[in-house]
Design a protein around this motif. Structure first.
Motif, PDB file in Angstrom:
ATOM      1  N   ILE A   1      51.550 -19.880  73.397  1.00 30.45           N
ATOM      2  CA  ILE A   1      52.477 -18.889  72.849  1.00 30.45           C
ATOM      3  C   ILE A   1      53.842 -19.535  72.633  1.00 30.45           C
ATOM      4  O   ILE A   1      54.507 -19.300  71.622  1.00 30.45           O
ATOM      5  CB  ILE A   1      52.614 -17.681  73.806  1.00 30.45           C
ATOM      6  N   PHE A   2      54.262 -20.368  73.575  1.00 31.93           N
ATOM      7  CA  PHE A   2      55.527 -21.090  73.468  1.00 31.93           C
ATOM      8  C   PHE A   2      55.524 -21.972  72.227  1.00 31.93           C
ATOM      9  O   PHE A   2      56.492 -21.988  71.447  1.00 31.93           O
ATOM     10  CB  PHE A   2      55.739 -21.917  74.730  1.00 31.93           C
ATOM     11  N   VAL A   3      54.426 -22.692  71.999  1.00 34.42           N
ATOM     12  CA  VAL A   3      54.305 -23.552  70.816  1.00 34.42           C
ATOM     13  C   VAL A   3      54.336 -22.710  69.543  1.00 34.42           C
ATOM     14  O   VAL A   3      54.997 -23.069  68.558  1.00 34.42           O
ATOM     15  CB  VAL A   3      53.005 -24.378  70.886  1.00 34.42           C
ATOM     16  N   ASN A   4      53.619 -21.576  69.551  1.00 31.01           N
ATOM     17  CA  ASN A   4      53.618 -20.686  68.379  1.00 31.01           C
ATOM     18  C   ASN A   4      55.028 -20.233  68.020  1.00 31.01           C
ATOM     19  O   ASN A   4      55.402 -20.195  66.839  1.00 31.01           O
ATOM     20  CB  ASN A   4      52.750 -19.464  68.643  1.00 31.01           C
ATOM     21  N   ILE A   5      55.816 -19.884  69.043  1.00 31.39           N
ATOM     22  CA  ILE A   5      57.189 -19.434  68.791  1.00 31.39           C
ATOM     23  C   ILE A   5      58.022 -20.564  68.192  1.00 31.39           C
ATOM     24  O   ILE A   5      58.810 -20.341  67.265  1.00 31.39           O
ATOM     25  CB  ILE A   5      57.829 -18.926  70.096  1.00 31.39           C
ATOM     26  N   LEU A   6      57.857 -21.765  68.690  1.00 21.89           N
ATOM     27  CA  LEU A   6      58.595 -22.904  68.151  1.00 21.89           C
ATOM     28  C   LEU A   6      58.246 -23.126  66.684  1.00 21.89           C
ATOM     29  O   LEU A   6      59.130 -23.364  65.843  1.00 21.89           O
ATOM     30  CB  LEU A   6      58.288 -24.169  68.964  1.00 21.89           C
ATOM     31  N   GLU A   7      56.953 -23.040  66.356  1.00 17.47           N
ATOM     32  CA  GLU A   7      56.519 -23.249  64.973  1.00 17.47           C
ATOM     33  C   GLU A   7      57.058 -22.145  64.053  1.00 17.47           C
ATOM     34  O   GLU A   7      57.520 -22.425  62.932  1.00 17.47           O
ATOM     35  CB  GLU A   7      54.985 -23.287  64.927  1.00 17.47           C
ATOM     36  N   ILE A   8      56.993 -20.910  64.521  1.00 15.07           N
ATOM     37  CA  ILE A   8      57.523 -19.795  63.739  1.00 15.07           C
ATOM     38  C   ILE A   8      59.033 -19.942  63.548  1.00 15.07           C
ATOM     39  O   ILE A   8      59.573 -19.683  62.469  1.00 15.07           O
ATOM     40  CB  ILE A   8      57.201 -18.461  64.428  1.00 15.07           C
ATOM     41  N   SER A   9      59.720 -20.386  64.599  1.00 16.92           N
ATOM     42  CA  SER A   9      61.177 -20.527  64.540  1.00 16.92           C
ATOM     43  C   SER A   9      61.593 -21.606  63.544  1.00 16.92           C
ATOM     44  O   SER A   9      62.572 -21.446  62.801  1.00 16.92           O
ATOM     45  CB  SER A   9      61.729 -20.849  65.933  1.00 16.92           C
ATOM     46  N   ILE A  10      60.846 -22.697  63.512  1.00 17.46           N
ATOM     47  CA  ILE A  10      61.149 -23.764  62.556  1.00 17.46           C
ATOM     48  C   ILE A  10      60.981 -23.249  61.120  1.00 17.46           C
ATOM     49  O   ILE A  10      61.825 -23.494  60.247  1.00 17.46           O
ATOM     50  CB  ILE A  10      60.238 -24.983  62.810  1.00 17.46           C
ATOM     51  N   ALA A  11      59.891 -22.518  60.893  1.00 19.37           N
ATOM     52  CA  ALA A  11      59.673 -21.937  59.559  1.00 19.37           C
ATOM     53  C   ALA A  11      60.776 -20.946  59.211  1.00 19.37           C
ATOM     54  O   ALA A  11      61.227 -20.870  58.062  1.00 19.37           O
ATOM     55  CB  ALA A  11      58.301 -21.256  59.511  1.00 19.37           C
TER      56      ALA A  11
END
Length: 443
Positions: A103-113
């Motif tokens: 979930i932490f990784v997903n948030i980072l990826e979404i935040s970069i986008a």
């Protein structure tokens, strides 16, 4: 002769009737047997359909328990758990094998986008609204810095997706980077707030949403050990009907006390023990707050404020030590590391001073708004990171500073950790004491 013929015919007729009746009974029995077996087959098909439906529903339940549980456990580290769950559930669709790390990784990826999306929005607006040029230029610079921090954090997670097996330095770096992103986003919001425009407000809304996601990430990083541990325990209980509720309660609620909530709230010593039970260092929590003579009737917010004061006092006593050690040392490496510590300690003092000022609210003002809560978490986390950076710098330089210095810095870190833990659990603590957070002032 005629009588015999008549008797024979009668006998034959009776025999034929008996045979016909017997045949009729056989046919009826056969129909009954066929109907009976048809009924059994029909019932079997119905029962089979019901069982298949139940199995299908059970499989669906098991398929989706992991993603929901992963999000729930991730959000258990945040002050606004329900808001976090709602927000993430609407944007993240984790796999069935997902855990809080993912979930932490997903948030980072979404935040970069999202950073790229916000940058594109500003480029489109800038061409039509020249008066926003200065604000957007500053924001663009800050977003580029944020993007760099996010990529650095995601790089560590891609290299090792399990936070529990990462080094202390890796987790510290990620905390520093995410805290920096939050500060960059808030600076950007401050700049945009000076421009009155509907389109700019739209950009500000996107940036605020990104800031919220970063706050979730920061809270998770700070509490990742307990969150991931509890997630593992929850998986072991996934077949229990009430497992989710049990785990949720075990994370968010302090240890049970034999006293009723009203008794706990009126007993300062018992209240303090209960509050300190949510921290990693309950003994230092209890001793530091007790030294400030807490009132006889106290609530969690009072204890948080006292813990913050004790932390600031401990740090204040520490700030002069690096200069004293420099004056006594002939080691250039130690001198360089200690000079860095002086700067870091000054920044820590500044962060805690801002936190203490934020707790001084006027009559009728709410003590802990969502924004104030987020600010306090950011500033205390930043102060704690400064202490960690000081110790790391000393270790990397091979400095020969006394153990006494390390012990005092670590003690200061413990105080900050305790203060942050109390803040993260403030809502559940008030519920535990059967109290409500006051709208204004500290009682």
């Amino acid at each position: 002769m005629d009588q015999l013929n008549t008797s024979s015919k009668s006998s034959t007729k009776t025999s034929l009737l008996e045979k016909e009746n017997f045949s009729s009974i056989q046919r009826r029995n056969k129909r009954l047997i066929i109907s009976f077996f048809s009924l059994i087959i029909l019932l079997a098909l119905i029962i089979g359909a019901i069982i298949t439906s139940l199995i299908h529903k059970h499989n669906i339940k098991l398929q989706f328990i992991h993603p929901n549980l992963a999000i729930q456990q991730f959000c258990s580290a945040t002050p606004s758990e329900s808001t976090c769950i709602t927000s993430l559930a609407s944007t993240i669709t984790p796999t069935s094998e997902a855990d809080p790390n993912q979930i932490f990784v997903n948030i980072l990826e979404i935040s970069i986008a999202e950073v790229f999306n916000i940058t594109s929005m500003m480029l489109g607006i800038r061409s039509n609204h020249t008066r926003t040029e200065s604000a957007f230029q500053n924001c663009s610079t800050l977003l580029r810095d944020s993007l760099s921090q996010l990529h650095g954090t995601l790089g560590i997670m891609h290299h090792n997706p399990d936070l529990l097996t990462q080094t202390y330095g890796q987790r510290r770096d990620m905390m520093v980077w995410i805290t920096t992103v939050i500060e960059d986003l808030r600076s950007c919001l401050d700049d945009l707030g000076k421009v009155k425009s509907t389109v700019v407000d739209e950009v500000s809304g996107e940036i605020h949403g990104l800031e919220v996601y970063m706050s979730y990430s920061r809270d998770f990083l700070h509490n990742c050990d307990s969150v991931i541990e509890n997630f593992g325990f929850a998986l072991q209980m996934k077949n229990s009907e009430n497992s989710s509720a049990v785990i949720h309660e075990s994370i968010t609620e302090p240890p049970e006390s034999e006293e009723e909530p009203s008794q706990i709230a009126s007993n300062s010593a018992q209240s303090l023990k209960t509050v300190c039970a949510v921290t990693r260092y309950p003994e230092s929590c209890f001793s530091s707050i007790s030294s400030l003579n807490p009132p006889s009737t106290a609530n969690p917010l009072n204890f948080f404020n006292l813990s913050l004061q004790a932390t600031a006092r401990e740090l204040s006593n520490l700030t002069s030590l690096p200069k004293e050690l420099i004056s006594k040392s002939n080691d250039k490496r130690s001198e360089s590391a200690l000079k860095d510590c002086i700067s870091l300690f000054e920044d820590s003092v500044s962060q805690l001073s801002r936190s203490l000022e934020l707790m001084k609210v006027g009559t009728g003002e709410k003590v802990l708004t969502d924004m104030n809560n987020s600010d306090l978490q950011t500033w205390i986390s930043a102060a704690m990171t400064d202490q960690e950076t000081c110790l790391d710098g000393i270790g990397e330089m091979g400095s020969t500073v006394p153990d006494e210095f390390r012990v005092k810095v670590q003690k200061s870190q413990e105080y900050m950790s305790n203060t942050l833990a109390i803040l993260n659990n403030i809502q559940s603590l008030f519920e535990k004491f059967d109290l409500t957070i006051p709208e204004g002032g500290l009682s």
